[in-house]
Design an enzyme around this catalytic site. Sequence first.
Site, mmCIF file in Angstrom:
data_model
loop_
_atom_site.group_PDB
_atom_site.id
_atom_site.type_symbol
_atom_site.label_atom_id
_atom_site.label_comp_id
_atom_site.label_asym_id
_atom_site.label_seq_id
_atom_site.Cartn_x
_atom_site.Cartn_y
_atom_site.Cartn_z
ATOM 1 N N ASP A 88 -20.124 -26.053 -7.105
ATOM 2 C CA ASP A 88 -20.695 -24.723 -6.904
ATOM 3 C C ASP A 88 -20.370 -24.321 -5.465
ATOM 4 O O ASP A 88 -20.901 -24.891 -4.510
ATOM 5 C CB ASP A 88 -22.205 -24.778 -7.131
ATOM 6 N N TYR A 130 -29.096 -25.710 -6.828
ATOM 7 C CA TYR A 130 -29.763 -24.421 -6.989
ATOM 8 C C TYR A 130 -30.857 -24.573 -8.051
ATOM 9 O O TYR A 130 -30.679 -25.274 -9.058
ATOM 10 C CB TYR A 130 -28.730 -23.368 -7.401
ATOM 11 N N ARG A 156 -15.835 -9.120 -25.656
ATOM 12 C CA ARG A 156 -16.560 -10.395 -25.679
ATOM 13 C C ARG A 156 -15.619 -11.578 -25.527
ATOM 14 O O ARG A 156 -16.022 -12.659 -25.064
ATOM 15 C CB ARG A 156 -17.378 -10.531 -26.978
ATOM 16 N N LYS A 207 -23.407 -13.054 -5.271
ATOM 17 C CA LYS A 207 -23.636 -13.270 -3.843
ATOM 18 C C LYS A 207 -22.427 -12.811 -3.027
ATOM 19 O O LYS A 207 -22.133 -11.629 -3.005
ATOM 20 C CB LYS A 207 -23.958 -14.732 -3.591
#
Length: 379
Positions: free
Chosen positions: A170, A100, A46, A195
């Site tokens: 981004d 987005y 984590r 992506k």
Amino acid sequence: MRFDTLAVHGGERVPGPEGSVVFPIFQGTVFTSEPGESYHDIKYHRLNSTPSQVYLHDKLAALEGAEAAVATSSGMAAVTTILHTLLGAGDHLLVSDVLYGGTHDFVTAHAARLGWEYSVIDPQAPDSWEVRQNTRAILVETITNPLLRVGRLRDVVSFARTNGIVSVIDNTFASPVNFRPLVAGFDLVFNSATKYLNGHSDVVAGSVAGSTALVEKVRHTLNLYGGTLDPHAGYLLARSLKTLGVRVRQQNANALALAEFLVGSSKVGAVNYPGLPGHPDHEHASELLNGFGGMLSFRLAGGAEAAEVFLSALTLPAVAPSLGGVDTLITRPAFTSHAGMSAEDRAAAGITDDLIRLSVGIEDVEDLIADFATALDKV
């Protein structure tokens, strides 16, 4: 090293553990601790500090031209962790007017609840941008979804530096093959690694890269929110990064050829692709980008009804959301990626019901063009 060499060799351990050439998956969550280790440096999954994670981070950093990088469990985990790192109650954010859908929804639905303020800017109009005393960051996209606009990115960098705020971008649609924001002067870059970085439609992941100081702050926030990437997904992502340049260059070439074909069809009303000379951002995009990407969007002359007929007639592309994979995908953003936006916001952004978005894969472009020609004949 040039990009394709970096993709294969960047961040690698030579030799790897037990002499491995391909870095292994460290599935374990428990590692011995060292005296004096800080909380964030304990080897624990984590905390994004296990051998598999550090290896992936080094590879991501090499491709971005960054001092440091960190992987996240999704692209949304990347952007929300960045914003939680940079903004506190009472702080102000500048955001692009086209984002987005998930990023747009997060900012518009949660900023007030979190005590943040935000202002929407037109990334094409630098003279209209204004900071406040409490402005901390500016957030834009390299190539916008789904209209494929390219903002005045050099002006964003200059504006942020002049005003002492953090520039965040981004870069999902471009990938570091077509644009390396950190080299251009941005402070932080993030990707939905689901992506292009992964490129095989089988992993959900995100990435953040920048200076060591900023990325460490992001990682510490991520450690507390828990948006950690699974070891096996990280292994698949690192594997896929090695072919990133090869894949994206083929997608660039295919997308340009398809855009040129669509422009020449009387059945097509408009095509959005920055590689076309008629695109409003073509001139400055040509100066910024190494390639125009594998994404394009278009509208048929017959409207939404024609769009439905066209999608049904295609045989090669899958009618599906997401993007960036080796398979060609096609969708209508108003009903997928931007469905969470209000109808008014979609209309203001130019995302009409008949708009079709295409993520071009690596198939032979002549086969794709033939399939599109057959489908257009049925419209």
